[in-house]
Design an enzyme around this catalytic site. Structure first.
Site, PDB file in Angstrom:
ATOM      1  N   HIS A 175       0.824  -1.219   0.000  1.00 57.65           N
ATOM      2  CA  HIS A 175       0.000   0.000   0.000  1.00 57.65           C
ATOM      3  C   HIS A 175       0.859   1.269   0.000  1.00 57.65           C
ATOM      4  O   HIS A 175       0.505   2.258   0.636  1.00 57.65           O
ATOM      5  CB  HIS A 175      -0.924   0.014   1.225  1.00 57.65           C
ATOM      6  N   ASP A 228      -0.535  -5.216   5.903  1.00 53.59           N
ATOM      7  CA  ASP A 228      -1.560  -6.076   5.305  1.00 53.59           C
ATOM      8  C   ASP A 228      -1.414  -6.139   3.793  1.00 53.59           C
ATOM      9  O   ASP A 228      -0.778  -5.294   3.169  1.00 53.59           O
ATOM     10  CB  ASP A 228      -2.954  -5.534   5.650  1.00 53.59           C
ATOM     11  N   GLU A 229      -2.025  -7.162   3.216  1.00 50.98           N
ATOM     12  CA  GLU A 229      -2.183  -7.319   1.766  1.00 50.98           C
ATOM     13  C   GLU A 229      -0.885  -7.054   0.999  1.00 50.98           C
ATOM     14  O   GLU A 229      -0.856  -6.253   0.058  1.00 50.98           O
ATOM     15  CB  GLU A 229      -3.298  -6.376   1.268  1.00 50.98           C
ATOM     16  N   VAL A 230       0.168  -7.741   1.389  1.00 51.80           N
ATOM     17  CA  VAL A 230       1.473  -7.536   0.758  1.00 51.80           C
ATOM     18  C   VAL A 230       1.669  -8.558  -0.356  1.00 51.80           C
ATOM     19  O   VAL A 230       1.826  -9.757  -0.100  1.00 51.80           O
ATOM     20  CB  VAL A 230       2.610  -7.636   1.793  1.00 51.80           C
ATOM     21  N   GLU A 280      -2.483  -9.899   9.234  1.00 53.02           N
ATOM     22  CA  GLU A 280      -1.668 -10.778   8.392  1.00 53.02           C
ATOM     23  C   GLU A 280      -0.289 -11.018   8.990  1.00 53.02           C
ATOM     24  O   GLU A 280       0.302 -12.093   8.816  1.00 53.02           O
ATOM     25  CB  GLU A 280      -1.511 -10.194   6.977  1.00 53.02           C
TER      26      GLU A 280
END
Length: 529
Positions: free
Chosen positions: A269, A322-324, A373
């Protein structure tokens, strides 16, 4: 023997308190009580009191925070009505001359765990011409002022501010110390005036943490003096916050009893970081996550957190995580070589980045919040000063506290405000301590947070997307568990009343009926929508 009028009134008040006061034992038991969130303990009577034209503040110590809050409360309860009653026609014993506030501690530092309890009596048994509020800290007193404001009504018939159902005794404190709301200023820029209005509305519902998700893939609107090109990633020159603006947000929030949790989300992000510093990208064509192989990346993270420490004085900082998607690391030849040289695969590199960022934050005196995560992938490696922010799945909070780490609950199926199909009832019944029965582990759940992600909101629709659904969660986080309604239907009328109160105070809260930020379906009373 001559008995003074005030003594007779004091005796009368005591009689009402002892004989006629009704105690409210649950959030749904008595529909007459309209306070939101429902306090820990409430009793009331059946008398009417009126605020004198010069209703004023007295206190045992000087506090600018308290004075400004009192003045703000008076403005809020007047609702811009003209107070033009003929006060000479009122019985003197029915007039409240002021509010006396006693604060035990002169320490006005706001921090996680600051005592927020208060006791409110309207009128004071000792001085029946005054309401009485006592608290250990000024921030408990602020909550007491919010409760007092909800006891006051503008009487259209008598043109005066009225307190019905007195005498009131409210003894109150929050169930959880962390009661948060996330705003996202990367997906859409939010003007300072909008952020301040959100903070005001949070205080009405006794929320106490503004989680400021400042930057993301789309834009980097904040000035970072240590790395002045970072905000080249803003959408435009006018859609930016100076460091002084950020300090103003913190100050404004503090005066309302609200901490600001700042977030930089790393290593994912973060595409917008590279607009000003392209070397932070893995490559020109593959632009996130941040380059794990470049020492400059961690110098920038250190500079940001160093600057944060001068502005954001909350004990926690949020580092995302998160969301890597690590694809850019493995497909960029120089980073792939770096990984092989350091004997890391992409998962290990993700862990390396998060832990190194954690150590930088710790070096600046912060404790850390990370999205779940990080715990799901390498929970045992996280700093013991980590708070895990649950958003993805059920059962995560339970596993986090079993491991001995702390947790904040924001499960997306219940507490994501951008999920417009999640009704307020789901926000109300979401219980942070689900399946957590051990008392020590329960204390590791700091509280919860509703999240207003910004993909489809800006200054034009943020308030009606937040409210009234955030208020449903606010009661879950404030009110003792055994006083919460077991069925949300039981609190519909009281929440509708609070939603109308928000409208009267200039907050564009949507109707209860329908999905998030729905418009009224038909003509009708605010209280029935």
């Amino acid at each position: 023997m001559v008995v003074s009028e005030s003594l007779l009134y004091a005796v009368a008040v005591a009689a009402v308190v002892l004989g006629n006061a009704l105690a409210v034992s649950s959030a749904s038991e008595n529909s007459k009580v309209k306070i939101w969130p429902m306090p820990a303990s409430v009793s009331y009577g059946n008398a009417h009191l009126y605020l004198a034209t010069d209703f004023g503040l007295s206190s045992n110590y000087e506090s600018q925070i308290l004075k400004e809050a009192f003045d703000g409360m008076l403005a809020v309860i007047k609702l811009d009505h003209v107070i033009d009653a003929n006060f000479s026609a009122f019985n003197r014993s029915s007039l409240l001359q002021g509010l006396h506030i006693v604060v035990s501690s002169p320490n006005e530092q706001l921090q996680y765990g600051t005592d927020e309890s208060y006791k409110l009596m309207v009128p004071s048994p000792e001085k029946p011409g005054y309401a009485h509020l006592e608290a250990k800290t000024v921030y408990g007193a602020l909550h007491g002022l919010q409760t007092f404001s909800q006891l006051c009504y503008f009487s259209i018939a008598r043109r005066v501010l009225e307190v019905r159902m007195s005498p009131w005794t409210v003894i109150d404190q929050p169930r959880f110390p962390y009661r948060g709301l996330l705003i996202d200023t990367s997906r859409h820029y939010l003007p300072m005036t909008v952020i301040k209005k959100v903070i005001d509305s949070m205080s009405y519902a006794k929320l106490n943490v503004l989680h400021w998700h400042i930057v993301d893939t789309q834009s980097f609107p904040l000035e970072i003096p240590s790395y002045p090109k970072l905000w080249n990633g803003a959408y435009s020159l006018s859609e930016r916050y100076s460091a002084a603006d950020a300090a103003e947000v913190v100050s404004y929030a503090q005066k309302r009893g609200i901490n600001v949790l700042a977030e930089i989300d790393v290593p994912g992000h973060a595409l917008s970081w590279g607009v000003g510093y392209p070397s932070l990208w893995p490559s020109k064509d593959c632009q996130q996550p941040l380059d794990v192989s470049n020492e400059f990346t961690f110098k920038v993270v250190d500079g940001i957190l160093s600057d944060f420490s001068k502005i954001f004085n909350f004990k926690f900082v949020h580092l995302g995580g998160d969301e890597v998607d690590t694809t850019c690391w493995t497909t960029t030849p120089r980073i792939s070589k770096w990984l092989k040289r350091h004997r890391m695969n992409e998962s290990q590199a993700y862990q390396y980045f998060v832990l190194r960022a954690q150590n930088i934050a710790l070096s600046h005196g912060y404790e850390i919040v990370n999205w779940e995560e990080t715990f799901n992938n390498f929970g045992s490696k996280l700093s013991r000063k980590t708070v895990v922010h649950n958003w993805l799945g059920a059962g995560v909070a339970q596993r986090v506290v079993e491991s001995g780490l702390r947790c904040i609950v924001s499960n997306q199926d219940k507490w994501y405000l951008d999920h417009l199909d999640t009704p307020w009832q789901e926000f109300y019944i979401n219980e942070p301590l689900t399946n957590i029965t051990n008392s020590k582990q329960q204390k590791l759940v700091l509280g919860g947070e509703v999240c207003m992600w910004g993909e489809t909101i800006d200054g034009s629709d943020i308030e009606q997307t937040i409210w009234p659904r955030a208020a449903a969660a606010a009661e879950r986080l404030w009110t003792p568990y055994d006083k919460l309604a077991k069925n949300p239907r039981e609190v519909t009328g009281r929440l509708a009343h609070f939603r109308c109160l928000l409208n009267q105070r200039g907050v564009a809260a949507a109707p209860l009926a329908g999905s998030g930020r729905a418009a009224p379906l038909d003509p009708g009373s605010c209280y029935e929508q």
